[in-house]
Design an enzyme around this catalytic site. Structure first.
Site, mmCIF file in Angstrom:
data_model
loop_
_atom_site.group_PDB
_atom_site.id
_atom_site.type_symbol
_atom_site.label_atom_id
_atom_site.label_comp_id
_atom_site.label_asym_id
_atom_site.label_seq_id
_atom_site.Cartn_x
_atom_site.Cartn_y
_atom_site.Cartn_z
ATOM 1 N N GLU A 86 28.526 14.808 8.474
ATOM 2 C CA GLU A 86 27.473 13.791 8.407
ATOM 3 C C GLU A 86 27.537 12.902 9.654
ATOM 4 O O GLU A 86 26.545 12.298 10.049
ATOM 5 C CB GLU A 86 27.609 12.940 7.123
ATOM 6 C CG GLU A 86 26.344 12.162 6.787
ATOM 7 C CD GLU A 86 26.336 11.559 5.387
ATOM 8 O OE1 GLU A 86 25.650 12.091 4.504
ATOM 9 O OE2 GLU A 86 27.041 10.558 5.175
ATOM 10 N N HIS A 119 44.039 34.322 -0.034
ATOM 11 C CA HIS A 119 43.540 35.400 -0.899
ATOM 12 C C HIS A 119 42.027 35.326 -1.023
ATOM 13 O O HIS A 119 41.449 35.863 -1.964
ATOM 14 C CB HIS A 119 44.206 35.306 -2.270
ATOM 15 C CG HIS A 119 45.691 35.489 -2.176
ATOM 16 N ND1 HIS A 119 46.284 36.728 -2.231
ATOM 17 C CD2 HIS A 119 46.687 34.594 -1.966
ATOM 18 C CE1 HIS A 119 47.597 36.580 -2.092
ATOM 19 N NE2 HIS A 119 47.858 35.292 -1.925
ATOM 20 N N GLY A 159 29.171 4.613 4.544
ATOM 21 C CA GLY A 159 29.515 5.182 3.238
ATOM 22 C C GLY A 159 30.691 6.151 3.313
ATOM 23 O O GLY A 159 31.632 6.074 2.522
ATOM 24 N N ARG A 160 30.646 7.051 4.285
ATOM 25 C CA ARG A 160 31.699 8.070 4.359
ATOM 26 C C ARG A 160 33.022 7.515 4.888
ATOM 27 O O ARG A 160 34.027 8.212 4.923
ATOM 28 C CB ARG A 160 31.221 9.262 5.191
ATOM 29 C CG ARG A 160 30.697 8.908 6.570
ATOM 30 C CD ARG A 160 29.938 10.071 7.186
ATOM 31 N NE ARG A 160 29.331 9.749 8.467
ATOM 32 C CZ ARG A 160 28.134 9.206 8.615
ATOM 33 N NH1 ARG A 160 27.418 8.896 7.554
ATOM 34 N NH2 ARG A 160 27.644 8.964 9.812
ATOM 35 N N GLU A 180 20.543 9.836 -7.515
ATOM 36 C CA GLU A 180 21.488 10.493 -8.429
ATOM 37 C C GLU A 180 22.356 9.449 -9.141
ATOM 38 O O GLU A 180 22.553 9.487 -10.359
ATOM 39 C CB GLU A 180 22.419 11.449 -7.662
ATOM 40 C CG GLU A 180 21.727 12.633 -7.022
ATOM 41 C CD GLU A 180 21.344 12.382 -5.572
ATOM 42 O OE1 GLU A 180 20.990 11.232 -5.235
ATOM 43 O OE2 GLU A 180 21.390 13.341 -4.785
ATOM 44 N N LYS A 202 26.780 1.986 -2.202
ATOM 45 C CA LYS A 202 26.604 0.999 -1.129
ATOM 46 C C LYS A 202 25.212 0.373 -1.218
ATOM 47 O O LYS A 202 25.062 -0.834 -1.167
ATOM 48 C CB LYS A 202 26.807 1.700 0.224
ATOM 49 C CG LYS A 202 26.684 0.783 1.406
ATOM 50 C CD LYS A 202 27.004 1.489 2.705
ATOM 51 C CE LYS A 202 26.637 0.585 3.880
ATOM 52 N NZ LYS A 202 26.874 1.201 5.171
ATOM 53 N N LYS A 230 15.375 13.815 0.623
ATOM 54 C CA LYS A 230 15.239 12.809 -0.446
ATOM 55 C C LYS A 230 13.754 12.479 -0.648
ATOM 56 O O LYS A 230 13.280 12.343 -1.777
ATOM 57 C CB LYS A 230 15.970 11.508 -0.075
ATOM 58 C CG LYS A 230 17.483 11.599 -0.036
ATOM 59 C CD LYS A 230 18.066 10.217 0.247
ATOM 60 C CE LYS A 230 19.531 10.278 0.621
ATOM 61 N NZ LYS A 230 20.073 8.998 1.063
#
Ligand code: F6P
Length: 555
Positions: free
Chosen positions: A362, A393, A275-276, A217, A211, A518
């Site tokens: 978030e 399990h 973004g999410r 990263e 965005k 960050k």
């Protein structure tokens, strides 16, 4: 002092209600068939059964009173009207426009945004079709059959969830024949090796999804893959390689252009898409259309739009996202349960929990009200999950006998991949679903020491084998997992997050909490660079970080 919702008398009355409900075992509540029938809602064949929540209809009445006190309906209307409800960033929260059908209109700041949404979708339809049919080819003339989508957080988790969810859908898997889609999110160089394993650069298209086009990263991964393409495609000009092999999805078109991508190879979206909440924009639509074909994406968007319409139009008491949201508030704020397990009995939803973890945590992992005053209560829940039966399990031990964790069981009536072996009493899907139906009752009823005695269990094992029960869960049963229902599921969980945020009086649409780390990473990066290039001593860190950095650099 902030005028938070806990000041309303109905909050107090819900606290009292919770004390009663904590003393009322679900075993008893589940005997009341009128209650059980009342605690079910249905939309287009999607059944929400919340009879295994620690509530009675009177509790729900109070929760709906709380919703009125919190102005839930007005806040939903404000969201739909394009008001800038993300007040700290002065932005609208308008991801619903991403799936609004052509010809409808949604007005934001005086302008209908639906035409621009469809202009981008039309470009995606055209581009994905050209790539898939070989009209758009690589710089050396090869068909681009592999796609690597670089992006992180919301620019990754949603698309990956949907990609996984549809892999075994009949139409989607036919559309994916001969094609590969990989994701490159983490900056760990190991992921580069994993993402590129077996790929031929000459037939690979790279999508840079960001965005902001600034995420550290993603930018490093983008530079790394640009170099990989340039190093591995021989006999072609760099400009041709970049033009034919790299496209971008971003709201920051100038930054993508600065990276070397021409503007016509950038698929835009807008700052009113968090973004999410961006999987329905080009963020998800482009990689998914390349992999499965655009008609699959259209179905997915249709499903999300269907749930949007339900959310904004259905009466609150029959409204699935509202019910989920109110029950979330009930469990977190009144029953004192701070986590929630997402348990899809569908391996195709293997990345659903990871996606919703970001969407939910978030969004609602906040500590101040909309006006910036500290909240007198905690909000947000710790979300985790794993498909059943794998989870059984693994962490179900804790869920049954350790901490109380409200669980959400998500299942499907039919399987996209039915198997029934000769001689087996049930099909493989029925075997899976036997667990789906059994677990909520095991959590609710538990097992008493008297029952253990009656079974002849030795006394020294009684407490070990005792299950307290009274552990809340809810069940969502969908007809089947298709691109359409996958869109419904996404929208259902997106809106339930908004409901909880509206109830708690927070801004669910900013994310300042991700910034500090960050900034500190920038400082460490500079230190690592100067230490490695000029041997500069570690400077400006606390003793612990200094010690760890020295160790790290000592090899
Ligand atoms: O981690 C914070 C965050 O801003 C998320 O909200 C977002 O989804 C992710 O980073 C990626 O951001 P971008 O799409 O701008 O690269």
């Amino acid at each position: 002092m902030s005028n938070t919702i806990d000041k309303n008398p109905i909050w107090k009355s819900l606290e009292t209600e919770a004390e009663t409900m904590k003393e009322t075992h679900l075993k008893a509540l589940l005997q009341d068939s009128d209650r059980c029938r009342a605690l079910v809602a249905e939309h287009e064949g999607i059944i929400l059964d919340y009879s295994r929540q620690n509530v009675v209809p009177g509790t729900m009445d109070k929760l709906f009173d709380l919703a009125s006190a919190a102005g839930l309906q007005q806040k939903m209307n404000a969201m739909k009207s394009g008001a800038h409800i993300n007040n700290t960033e002065d932005r609208a929260v308008f991801h619903i426009a991403l799936r609004a059908p052509k010809g409808t209109s949604l007005i934001l700041d005086g302008q209908d945004v639906v035409p621009e949404v469809h202009a981008v979708l039309d470009r995606i339809a055209d581009f994905s079709d050209r790539v898939r049919t070989g009209k758009w080819i690589g710089a050396t003339g090869k068909k681009l059959t592999s796609v690597v989508a670089i992006g992180i957080g919301g620019s990754f988790l949603g698309p990956e969830f949907v990609f996984e969810a549809l892999r075994t859908d009949k139409d989607a898997s036919a559309g994916a024949s001969g094609r590969t889609l990989r994701f490159l999110a983490n900056v760990d160089p190991v992921v580069i090796a994993r993402a590129l394993q077996g790929l031929d650069a000459e037939s690979t298209l790279v999508i840079i999804v960001s965005k902001t086009f600034t995420t550290a990263e993603t930018m490093l991964n983008a530079r790394t893959l640009k170099k990989w393409l340039l190093d591995n495609i021989k006999n072609a000009a760099s400009a041709d390689i970049i033009r034919q092999h790299i496209v971008a999805v971003s709201t920051a078109i100038p930054k993508a252009v600065e990276f070397g991508i021409s503007a016509e190879n950038v698929f835009g979206f807008w700052d009113w898409v968090g973004g999410r909440y961006s999987v329905c924009s080009a963020v998800g639509a482009l990689p998914l259309a390349l992999q499965y074909g655009f008609p699959i994406v259209q179905e997915f968007l249709k499903g999300a739009n269907n749930m949007d319409n339900h959310f904004f139009n259905a009466p609150l008491r029959a409204n699935l996202p509202v019910l989920l949201g109110l029950l979330g508030v009930w469990n977190a704020s009144f029953m004192g349960y701070n986590s929630r397990a997402l348990l899809p009995y569908a391996q195709a939803l293997v990345r659903f929990a990871a996606h919703i973890q970001q969407v939910d945590m978030e969004s609602n992992g906040k500590r101040v009200a909309n006006d910036g005053t500290y909240l007198p209560y905690e909000c947000g829940e710790i979300i985790f999950g794993e498909p059943g039966t794998n989870g059984q399990h693994s962490f179900y031990q804790l869920v049954h006998q350790g901490r109380v964790i409200p669980a959400e069981f998500i299942g499907f009536v039919s399987s996209p991949n039915p198997v029934h072996l000769d001689g087996e009493v049930v099909s493989n899907h029925d075997e899976l679903m036997s667990n789906f139906f059994a677990q909520p009752d095991a959590l609710a009823y538990g097992k008493t020491i008297d029952e253990l005695k009656a079974e002849g269990v030795p006394a020294h094992l009684h407490t070990h084998k005792e299950f307290p029960g009274n552990r809340p869960s809810l069940t969502l049963l969908f007809p089947e997992l298709t691109p359409y229902s996958c869109g419904q599921l996404l929208s259902l969980y997106e809106h339930r997050v908004a409901v909880q945020g509206f109830m708690w009086g927070i801004n669910s649409f900013d994310q300042w909490g991700v910034e500090l780390g960050k900034v500190l990473a920038n400082k460490v990066r500079t230190q690592l660079s100067t230490a490695r290039t000029s041997g500069a001593a570690i400077n400006g860190f606390n003793p612990s970080t200094t010690f760890l950095l020295q160790k790290y650099l000592s090899k």
